[in-house]
Design a protein around this motif. Structure first.
Motif, PDB file in Angstrom:
ATOM      1  N   MET A 177       0.834  -1.205   0.000  1.00  0.00           N
ATOM      2  CA  MET A 177       0.000   0.000   0.000  1.00  0.00           C
ATOM      3  C   MET A 177       0.869   1.256   0.000  1.00  0.00           C
ATOM      4  O   MET A 177       0.625   2.200  -0.764  1.00  0.00           O
ATOM      5  N   GLU A 178       1.874   1.260   0.868  1.00  0.00           N
ATOM      6  CA  GLU A 178       2.724   2.437   0.998  1.00  0.00           C
ATOM      7  C   GLU A 178       3.598   2.658  -0.228  1.00  0.00           C
ATOM      8  O   GLU A 178       4.106   3.756  -0.442  1.00  0.00           O
ATOM      9  N   SER A 179       3.758   1.629  -1.046  1.00  0.00           N
ATOM     10  CA  SER A 179       4.557   1.730  -2.273  1.00  0.00           C
ATOM     11  C   SER A 179       3.693   2.054  -3.482  1.00  0.00           C
ATOM     12  O   SER A 179       4.217   2.304  -4.566  1.00  0.00           O
ATOM     13  N   ASN A 180       2.387   2.016  -3.321  1.00  0.00           N
ATOM     14  CA  ASN A 180       1.475   2.243  -4.449  1.00  0.00           C
ATOM     15  C   ASN A 180       0.406   3.249  -4.032  1.00  0.00           C
ATOM     16  O   ASN A 180      -0.722   2.882  -3.683  1.00  0.00           O
ATOM     17  N   ILE A 181       0.784   4.518  -4.048  1.00  0.00           N
ATOM     18  CA  ILE A 181      -0.111   5.594  -3.640  1.00  0.00           C
ATOM     19  C   ILE A 181      -0.794   6.234  -4.844  1.00  0.00           C
ATOM     20  O   ILE A 181      -2.007   6.386  -4.878  1.00  0.00           O
ATOM     21  N   GLU A 182      -0.012   6.605  -5.841  1.00  0.00           N
ATOM     22  CA  GLU A 182      -0.575   7.309  -6.999  1.00  0.00           C
ATOM     23  C   GLU A 182      -1.531   6.429  -7.792  1.00  0.00           C
ATOM     24  O   GLU A 182      -2.535   6.902  -8.320  1.00  0.00           O
ATOM     25  N   ASP A 183      -1.216   5.149  -7.879  1.00  0.00           N
ATOM     26  CA  ASP A 183      -2.067   4.198  -8.608  1.00  0.00           C
ATOM     27  C   ASP A 183      -2.415   3.066  -7.646  1.00  0.00           C
ATOM     28  O   ASP A 183      -1.801   1.996  -7.669  1.00  0.00           O
ATOM     29  N   PRO A 184      -3.397   3.274  -6.765  1.00  0.00           N
ATOM     30  CA  PRO A 184      -3.685   2.304  -5.704  1.00  0.00           C
ATOM     31  C   PRO A 184      -4.074   0.935  -6.262  1.00  0.00           C
ATOM     32  O   PRO A 184      -4.751   0.816  -7.290  1.00  0.00           O
ATOM     33  N   LEU A 185      -3.635  -0.083  -5.563  1.00  0.00           N
ATOM     34  CA  LEU A 185      -4.025  -1.451  -5.883  1.00  0.00           C
ATOM     35  C   LEU A 185      -5.432  -1.707  -5.351  1.00  0.00           C
ATOM     36  O   LEU A 185      -5.864  -1.088  -4.377  1.00  0.00           O
ATOM     37  N   THR A 186      -6.138  -2.628  -5.985  1.00  0.00           N
ATOM     38  CA  THR A 186      -7.420  -3.053  -5.427  1.00  0.00           C
ATOM     39  C   THR A 186      -7.154  -4.041  -4.295  1.00  0.00           C
ATOM     40  O   THR A 186      -6.061  -4.609  -4.189  1.00  0.00           O
ATOM     41  N   ILE A 187      -8.147  -4.256  -3.452  1.00  0.00           N
ATOM     42  CA  ILE A 187      -7.975  -5.207  -2.351  1.00  0.00           C
ATOM     43  C   ILE A 187      -7.798  -6.612  -2.895  1.00  0.00           C
ATOM     44  O   ILE A 187      -7.031  -7.413  -2.341  1.00  0.00           O
ATOM     45  N   ASP A 188      -8.447  -6.926  -3.998  1.00  0.00           N
ATOM     46  CA  ASP A 188      -8.246  -8.235  -4.628  1.00  0.00           C
ATOM     47  C   ASP A 188      -6.804  -8.391  -5.106  1.00  0.00           C
ATOM     48  O   ASP A 188      -6.204  -9.465  -4.951  1.00  0.00           O
ATOM     49  N   GLU A 189      -6.254  -7.330  -5.692  1.00  0.00           N
ATOM     50  CA  GLU A 189      -4.859  -7.381  -6.147  1.00  0.00           C
ATOM     51  C   GLU A 189      -3.910  -7.563  -4.964  1.00  0.00           C
ATOM     52  O   GLU A 189      -2.941  -8.345  -5.042  1.00  0.00           O
ATOM     53  N   LEU A 190      -4.174  -6.868  -3.884  1.00  0.00           N
ATOM     54  CA  LEU A 190      -3.343  -7.029  -2.688  1.00  0.00           C
ATOM     55  C   LEU A 190      -3.384  -8.463  -2.179  1.00  0.00           C
ATOM     56  O   LEU A 190      -2.350  -9.052  -1.847  1.00  0.00           O
ATOM     57  N   ALA A 191      -4.587  -9.015  -2.110  1.00  0.00           N
ATOM     58  CA  ALA A 191      -4.733 -10.385  -1.623  1.00  0.00           C
ATOM     59  C   ALA A 191      -3.971 -11.368  -2.512  1.00  0.00           C
ATOM     60  O   ALA A 191      -3.287 -12.274  -2.017  1.00  0.00           O
ATOM     61  N   ASN A 192      -4.071 -11.180  -3.813  1.00  0.00           N
ATOM     62  CA  ASN A 192      -3.351 -12.069  -4.741  1.00  0.00           C
ATOM     63  C   ASN A 192      -1.837 -11.938  -4.572  1.00  0.00           C
ATOM     64  O   ASN A 192      -1.109 -12.940  -4.602  1.00  0.00           O
ATOM     65  N   LEU A 193      -1.361 -10.699  -4.391  1.00  0.00           N
ATOM     66  CA  LEU A 193       0.082 -10.469  -4.273  1.00  0.00           C
ATOM     67  C   LEU A 193       0.673 -11.076  -2.999  1.00  0.00           C
ATOM     68  O   LEU A 193       1.832 -11.488  -2.981  1.00  0.00           O
ATOM     69  N   VAL A 194      -0.108 -11.142  -1.942  1.00  0.00           N
ATOM     70  CA  VAL A 194       0.404 -11.724  -0.692  1.00  0.00           C
ATOM     71  C   VAL A 194      -0.017 -13.178  -0.523  1.00  0.00           C
ATOM     72  O   VAL A 194       0.317 -13.813   0.482  1.00  0.00           O
ATOM     73  N   GLY A 195      -0.776 -13.687  -1.498  1.00  0.00           N
ATOM     74  CA  GLY A 195      -1.061 -15.118  -1.533  1.00  0.00           C
ATOM     75  C   GLY A 195      -2.164 -15.620  -0.624  1.00  0.00           C
ATOM     76  O   GLY A 195      -2.131 -16.778  -0.184  1.00  0.00           O
ATOM     77  N   ILE A 196      -3.161 -14.775  -0.330  1.00  0.00           N
ATOM     78  CA  ILE A 196      -4.297 -15.229   0.466  1.00  0.00           C
ATOM     79  C   ILE A 196      -5.585 -14.713  -0.174  1.00  0.00           C
ATOM     80  O   ILE A 196      -5.552 -13.890  -1.095  1.00  0.00           O
ATOM     81  N   SER A 197      -6.722 -15.193   0.317  1.00  0.00           N
ATOM     82  CA  SER A 197      -7.993 -14.740  -0.226  1.00  0.00           C
ATOM     83  C   SER A 197      -8.326 -13.346   0.293  1.00  0.00           C
ATOM     84  O   SER A 197      -7.834 -12.923   1.347  1.00  0.00           O
ATOM     85  N   ARG A 198      -9.181 -12.650  -0.427  1.00  0.00           N
ATOM     86  CA  ARG A 198      -9.606 -11.320   0.013  1.00  0.00           C
ATOM     87  C   ARG A 198     -10.305 -11.398   1.371  1.00  0.00           C
ATOM     88  O   ARG A 198     -10.067 -10.560   2.247  1.00  0.00           O
ATOM     89  N   ARG A 199     -11.148 -12.410   1.540  1.00  0.00           N
ATOM     90  CA  ARG A 199     -11.879 -12.551   2.797  1.00  0.00           C
ATOM     91  C   ARG A 199     -10.919 -12.727   3.973  1.00  0.00           C
ATOM     92  O   ARG A 199     -11.096 -12.121   5.033  1.00  0.00           O
ATOM     93  N   LYS A 200      -9.874 -13.527   3.784  1.00  0.00           N
ATOM     94  CA  LYS A 200      -8.907 -13.752   4.859  1.00  0.00           C
ATOM     95  C   LYS A 200      -8.096 -12.480   5.133  1.00  0.00           C
ATOM     96  O   LYS A 200      -7.814 -12.144   6.291  1.00  0.00           O
ATOM     97  N   LEU A 201      -7.752 -11.759   4.061  1.00  0.00           N
ATOM     98  CA  LEU A 201      -7.003 -10.513   4.228  1.00  0.00           C
ATOM     99  C   LEU A 201      -7.816  -9.521   5.057  1.00  0.00           C
ATOM    100  O   LEU A 201      -7.290  -8.880   5.983  1.00  0.00           O
ATOM    101  N   GLU A 202      -9.091  -9.394   4.755  1.00  0.00           N
ATOM    102  CA  GLU A 202      -9.945  -8.460   5.478  1.00  0.00           C
ATOM    103  C   GLU A 202     -10.103  -8.888   6.937  1.00  0.00           C
ATOM    104  O   GLU A 202     -10.086  -8.048   7.850  1.00  0.00           O
ATOM    105  N   ARG A 203     -10.243 -10.188   7.156  1.00  0.00           N
ATOM    106  CA  ARG A 203     -10.390 -10.684   8.524  1.00  0.00           C
ATOM    107  C   ARG A 203      -9.125 -10.432   9.342  1.00  0.00           C
ATOM    108  O   ARG A 203      -9.184  -9.985  10.498  1.00  0.00           O
ATOM    109  N   LEU A 204      -7.963 -10.699   8.756  1.00  0.00           N
ATOM    110  CA  LEU A 204      -6.703 -10.494   9.463  1.00  0.00           C
ATOM    111  C   LEU A 204      -6.429  -9.016   9.717  1.00  0.00           C
ATOM    112  O   LEU A 204      -5.903  -8.639  10.768  1.00  0.00           O
ATOM    113  N   PHE A 205      -6.790  -8.158   8.769  1.00  0.00           N
ATOM    114  CA  PHE A 205      -6.603  -6.718   8.961  1.00  0.00           C
ATOM    115  C   PHE A 205      -7.452  -6.230  10.143  1.00  0.00           C
ATOM    116  O   PHE A 205      -6.972  -5.485  10.994  1.00  0.00           O
ATOM    117  N   LYS A 206      -8.700  -6.643  10.173  1.00  0.00           N
ATOM    118  CA  LYS A 206      -9.579  -6.220  11.263  1.00  0.00           C
ATOM    119  C   LYS A 206      -9.059  -6.714  12.600  1.00  0.00           C
ATOM    120  O   LYS A 206      -9.121  -5.998  13.609  1.00  0.00           O
TER     121      LYS A 206
END
Length: 352
Positions: A256-285
């Motif tokens: 996130m901190e490396s992609n400010i001008e062209d933000p990644l989607t949450i789905d893209e973030l989840a794919n890049l770190v190798g987990i599902s979007r649902r799990k990413l959201e749960r772990l963030f919370k």
């Protein structure tokens, strides 16, 4: 929401970034409250001015990033209400050590220096013992740990001290453990060996006493120049140090901190770190306290506030640099989070 005209309000922020932004809001005008805790700095002759300044700066900054003033900082000398620093500047102190009275959770900081003469100071020993009995936190900076050891408040404890003073510590206190690290923490006793370790010790203390969010916010202000080439933000160092936060969350925040001008989607973030979007959201919370989309937005708005206050970029250019599709959308979102328009923030900054 009512507020004084011309001041920012970060009440809408939900992540630790609220604290990082508070230092630039009306909180900077906050006065010490009657229930503020005491931070009593004992400045020994030839004390390290740089180490003292760092310790004091962290507490003053903590007052700014918190929603109320926490510490009322005062200086004390052994006598005569004045003391000589290591750079030959004489400071007039707020009082002598006999004026010190401490309560639970207050601070007593003994500041030494390279040329401080290490000898018993019965009155200081008495103050240190009373501080411990009152459940105050006691700190020793540079060779301030000598006086903590000399007060005999604890047997076989560990003290961090300047390299040049290790010989006298071994001779004078054979049962003492001299720390191999640059700072040491044993309950309510903290010591460090010099200016470079003072910031680390103070941030460690703030994290223990006031939480990682406040420590991270203070580090953003006074420790940002220590960010390594592999860090995009000072928060990365805190995240990596917290073993409770999963690596996928740390990696997501770095992305996130490396992609400010062209933000990644949450789905893209989840794919890049190798987990599902649902799990990413749960772990963030669970570990960050907010959803990833919320954190991303708060980080982008924090960057926008920095650019508005510290650059001559137009509001339109700031909105583009922070990944907003239009300046109108940016202005609405900024106002919702800061209770002030970007234009008003710039006007307030320029007039201050």
């Amino acid at each position: 929401m009512s507020q004084e005209k011309g001041t920012l309000n970060t009440a809408h922020f939900q992540s630790h970034l609220k604290h990082a932004n508070l230092v630039f809001t009306a909180a900077t005008e906050r006065k010490t409250t009657p229930d503020a805790k005491k931070a009593c700095f004992v400045l020994l002759d030839h004390f390290s001015m740089s180490a003292f300044s760092i310790a004091l700066d962290t507490l003053v900054t903590l007052n700014l990033v918190h929603n109320q003033s926490i510490y009322d900082c005062k200086t004390y000398s052994l006598n005569d209400n004045k003391t000589l620093s290591d750079i030959s500047i004489t400071l007039t102190t707020d009082g002598n050590i006999q004026d010190i009275s401490l309560r639970k959770d207050d601070l007593l900081v003994v500041c030494g220096g390279f040329r401080t003469v290490l000898k018993s100071e019965p009155q200081l020993n008495k103050i240190i013992r009373k501080a411990v009995q009152s459940s105050a936190t006691v700190m020793g900076i540079w060779n301030g740990g000598f006086y903590i050891a000399d007060s005999k408040i604890k047997d076989n404890h560990t003290v961090a001290i300047h390299q040049d003073n290790k010989a006298i510590m071994a001779e004078r206190f054979p049962g003492l453990h001299v720390a191999t690290s640059s700072y040491s923490e044993e309950g309510q006793i903290l010591t460090c060996s010099g200016p470079n370790s003072t910031l680390d010790m103070m941030l460690h203390f703030i994290k223990l006493a006031w939480g990682a969010e406040n420590a991270q916010a203070v580090a953003k202000v006074i420790g940002a120049d220590r960010v390594s080439e592999t860090d995009n933000d000072i928060s990365n160092r805190f995240l990596r140090a917290d073993s409770r936060i999963p690596d996928c969350i740390k990696e997501s925040i770095i992305l996130m901190e490396s992609n400010i001008e062209d933000p990644l989607t949450i789905d893209e973030l989840a794919n890049l770190v190798g987990i599902s979007r649902r799990k990413l959201e749960r772990l963030f919370k669970s570990h960050i306290g907010v959803a990833p989309a919320r954190y991303y937005m708060e980080y982008r708005l924090t960057r926008a506030r920095q650019l508005i206050q510290q650059s001559n970029l137009s509001i339109f250019d700031v909105s583009i640099a922070c990944g907003f599709v239009s300046s109108a959308h940016f202005s609405r979102t900024y106002h919702r989070y800061f209770a002030q328009s970007p234009i008003d923030t710039r006007r307030t900054t320029q007039s201050s």
